[in-house]
Scaffold this active site. Sequence first.
Site, PDB file in Angstrom:
ATOM      1  N   ARG A  91      10.397  65.646  49.686  1.00 46.87           N
ATOM      2  CA  ARG A  91       9.711  65.967  48.444  1.00 46.87           C
ATOM      3  C   ARG A  91       8.482  65.068  48.303  1.00 46.87           C
ATOM      4  O   ARG A  91       8.620  63.838  48.273  1.00 46.87           O
ATOM      5  CB  ARG A  91      10.638  65.752  47.257  1.00 46.87           C
ATOM      6  CG  ARG A  91       9.912  65.995  45.960  1.00 46.87           C
ATOM      7  CD  ARG A  91      10.659  65.559  44.729  1.00 46.87           C
ATOM      8  NE  ARG A  91       9.831  65.836  43.574  1.00 46.87           N
ATOM      9  CZ  ARG A  91       9.716  65.040  42.517  1.00 46.87           C
ATOM     10  NH1 ARG A  91      10.407  63.927  42.439  1.00 46.87           N
ATOM     11  NH2 ARG A  91       8.909  65.363  41.531  1.00 46.87           N
ATOM     12  N   HIS A 135       2.323  65.117  39.698  1.00 51.37           N
ATOM     13  CA  HIS A 135       3.090  63.887  39.531  1.00 51.37           C
ATOM     14  C   HIS A 135       2.165  62.877  38.844  1.00 51.37           C
ATOM     15  O   HIS A 135       1.825  61.836  39.379  1.00 51.37           O
ATOM     16  CB  HIS A 135       3.610  63.384  40.875  1.00 51.37           C
ATOM     17  CG  HIS A 135       4.805  62.467  40.768  1.00 51.37           C
ATOM     18  ND1 HIS A 135       6.008  62.726  41.378  1.00 51.37           N
ATOM     19  CD2 HIS A 135       4.975  61.293  40.120  1.00 51.37           C
ATOM     20  CE1 HIS A 135       6.871  61.743  41.120  1.00 51.37           C
ATOM     21  NE2 HIS A 135       6.249  60.850  40.359  1.00 51.37           N
ATOM     22  N   GLU A 180       8.677  65.085  35.690  1.00 53.05           N
ATOM     23  CA  GLU A 180       9.014  64.303  34.498  1.00 53.05           C
ATOM     24  C   GLU A 180       7.982  64.403  33.374  1.00 53.05           C
ATOM     25  O   GLU A 180       7.325  63.401  33.033  1.00 53.05           O
ATOM     26  CB  GLU A 180       9.200  62.819  34.855  1.00 53.05           C
ATOM     27  CG  GLU A 180      10.321  62.554  35.834  1.00 53.05           C
ATOM     28  CD  GLU A 180      10.691  61.074  35.926  1.00 53.05           C
ATOM     29  OE1 GLU A 180      10.029  60.240  35.278  1.00 53.05           O
ATOM     30  OE2 GLU A 180      11.654  60.763  36.648  1.00 53.05           O
ATOM     31  N   ASN A 309      15.825  64.456  38.255  1.00 48.80           N
ATOM     32  CA  ASN A 309      15.596  63.044  38.549  1.00 48.80           C
ATOM     33  C   ASN A 309      16.635  62.261  37.758  1.00 48.80           C
ATOM     34  O   ASN A 309      16.656  62.339  36.527  1.00 48.80           O
ATOM     35  CB  ASN A 309      14.193  62.597  38.102  1.00 48.80           C
ATOM     36  CG  ASN A 309      13.085  63.221  38.934  1.00 48.80           C
ATOM     37  OD1 ASN A 309      13.341  64.042  39.815  1.00 48.80           O
ATOM     38  ND2 ASN A 309      11.853  62.837  38.652  1.00 48.80           N
ATOM     39  N   TYR A 311      18.356  58.552  37.060  1.00 51.98           N
ATOM     40  CA  TYR A 311      18.368  57.094  37.247  1.00 51.98           C
ATOM     41  C   TYR A 311      19.479  56.399  36.467  1.00 51.98           C
ATOM     42  O   TYR A 311      19.818  55.268  36.761  1.00 51.98           O
ATOM     43  CB  TYR A 311      17.010  56.498  36.866  1.00 51.98           C
ATOM     44  CG  TYR A 311      15.968  56.832  37.917  1.00 51.98           C
ATOM     45  CD1 TYR A 311      15.888  56.091  39.088  1.00 51.98           C
ATOM     46  CD2 TYR A 311      15.111  57.917  37.760  1.00 51.98           C
ATOM     47  CE1 TYR A 311      14.978  56.402  40.074  1.00 51.98           C
ATOM     48  CE2 TYR A 311      14.184  58.242  38.750  1.00 51.98           C
ATOM     49  CZ  TYR A 311      14.125  57.475  39.900  1.00 51.98           C
ATOM     50  OH  TYR A 311      13.232  57.782  40.890  1.00 51.98           O
ATOM     51  N   GLU A 361      15.069  62.967  42.553  1.00 53.02           N
ATOM     52  CA  GLU A 361      14.911  61.510  42.619  1.00 53.02           C
ATOM     53  C   GLU A 361      16.220  60.851  42.225  1.00 53.02           C
ATOM     54  O   GLU A 361      16.898  61.320  41.315  1.00 53.02           O
ATOM     55  CB  GLU A 361      13.821  61.004  41.652  1.00 53.02           C
ATOM     56  CG  GLU A 361      12.421  61.386  42.032  1.00 53.02           C
ATOM     57  CD  GLU A 361      11.364  60.791  41.099  1.00 53.02           C
ATOM     58  OE1 GLU A 361      11.618  59.734  40.476  1.00 53.02           O
ATOM     59  OE2 GLU A 361      10.286  61.391  40.988  1.00 53.02           O
TER      60      GLU A 361
HETATM   61  C1  FCB Z   1      10.321  58.072  38.200  1.00 48.05           C
HETATM   62  C2  FCB Z   1       9.022  58.574  38.763  1.00 48.05           C
HETATM   63  C3  FCB Z   1       8.722  58.084  40.152  1.00 48.05           C
HETATM   64  C4  FCB Z   1       9.113  56.627  40.329  1.00 48.05           C
HETATM   65  C5  FCB Z   1      10.520  56.385  39.841  1.00 48.05           C
HETATM   66  C6  FCB Z   1      10.998  54.971  40.009  1.00 48.05           C
HETATM   67  O1  FCB Z   1      10.283  58.134  36.823  1.00 48.05           O
HETATM   68  O2  FCB Z   1       9.010  59.982  38.787  1.00 48.05           O
HETATM   69  O3  FCB Z   1       7.372  58.293  40.404  1.00 48.05           O
HETATM   70  O4  FCB Z   1       8.204  55.811  39.728  1.00 48.05           O
HETATM   71  O5  FCB Z   1      10.630  56.748  38.496  1.00 48.05           O
END
Ligand code: FCB
Length: 448
Positions: A91, A135, A180, A309, A311, A361
């Site tokens: 990606r 992006h 995002e 994405n 986290y 992500e």
């Molecule tokens: C996300 C972003 C990516 C990177 C990660 C750590 O929010 O999409 O570009 O910075 O965090």
Amino acid sequence: MLPSAMHSSETRQDAARLTFPAGFGWGAATSAYQIEGAAKEDGRGPSVWDVFSHEPGRVRNGDTGDVAADHYHRLGEDLDLMRDLGLTSYRFSIAWPRVLPTGRGAVNAKGLDFYQRLVDGLLKRGIAPVATLFHWDTPQALQDLGGWENRDCANWFADYAHTMFTALGDRVPTWLTLNEPKTVVDVGYTAGTHAPGKQDRQLANVVGHHLLLGHGLAVQALRGTAAKGRIGAALSLSPTYPADDTEAARRQAEIADGEENRRWLDPLFKGRYPQDWLAAQAPDAPVRTAIRDGDLAIISAQNDVLGVNYYGTTHVTGTGARVMLHPTSQATWQEISPDGLHDLLTRIKRDHGDIPLTITENGLPTTNPLKDTDRITFLRDHLTAAHRAIQDGVKLESYHLWSLLDNFEWAEGYTQRWGIVNVDFATQQRKRKASADWYRGVIAANGL
Ligand code: FCB
């Protein structure tokens, strides 16, 4: 079957306790401004991030993406690196101002050629390209006209998308429109710590709607070309939970869910903004007039795929304050919870049905240059959670860890290292970290 062949296939299966579905896509993710460098080369125009990063005090240590990981000049080497890891999916994002230096008008042939070479190089190595169109690097010339604050930006974006579908549509199987949008709204336009550095919540919400409209118009644009690929958006999603067992905390978790998740998911998949989110906007909030008749039909028209994405999770108290109940990382906004990924994936299925999902992500920053055992633990735990979601019927097709290479981490500059491959920014030498070798093994075994 020869006994020796039987033996080796058995060991393979034993080695992988959790086997992923055949054809599962094993990937890594990057974005243009964070790795490419060559900011002024071959006719590339400036983006909001070029301007922002050069403003004093915006980025830690005054770092910029001028050179970044120099990927623009090291394309062949980086493609070989991907092949050696065994990646089956990659990606990346296309820098809008590299292809259209002022965001509109004549195509910059050299800029477009870079992405032609990237896509061809991936295909040659058996790696499926997953191309993100936006992006965060809005062309500065368009920002000078208001950027995403201006409704016209949605059309400019769709025109640029059309250019890319025409150029690469015969070879790219998966397109992602926006990365995002929430971060642009919350960090670029509310906190102001990302480009374009504004602090205006009302304007931010208008920007959020125009981004979604741009997504919808880009999807329409794809349908109008011969492009064969599927298309969707990549959202940052975070399951929200009450921090304690009170009615007030439960209520706040629901409100937070509106902001974190439903505000993006519902327009895309239900063709409407969530009632509670909309009701929370003031009667004279500009976003109310920004949302015009017909917009939501455009935004929700046939999303083929959703990029997730992930986290971490979000916990809130009865006053709506965010608290961390799980470990964090050097990225202090990150609340690490692998179970949250399972909750999120199964929840998307529950609320929106069997939309094909790709994790676009997932990762964390680590400090040990090569022995990143903490990253291995993180990846193993999250892949285990993803596997559990697949067993529960979630249509998860692929996984892209963030990130392939150490890179320019926005306002944190080069102080956070998210790559499975170490980059020495003085020499641009690449070295695989322990996690890269571990991931290579996972890919080879199609599981862990
Ligand atoms: C996300 C972003 C990516 C990177 C990660 C750590 O929010 O999409 O570009 O910075 O965090």
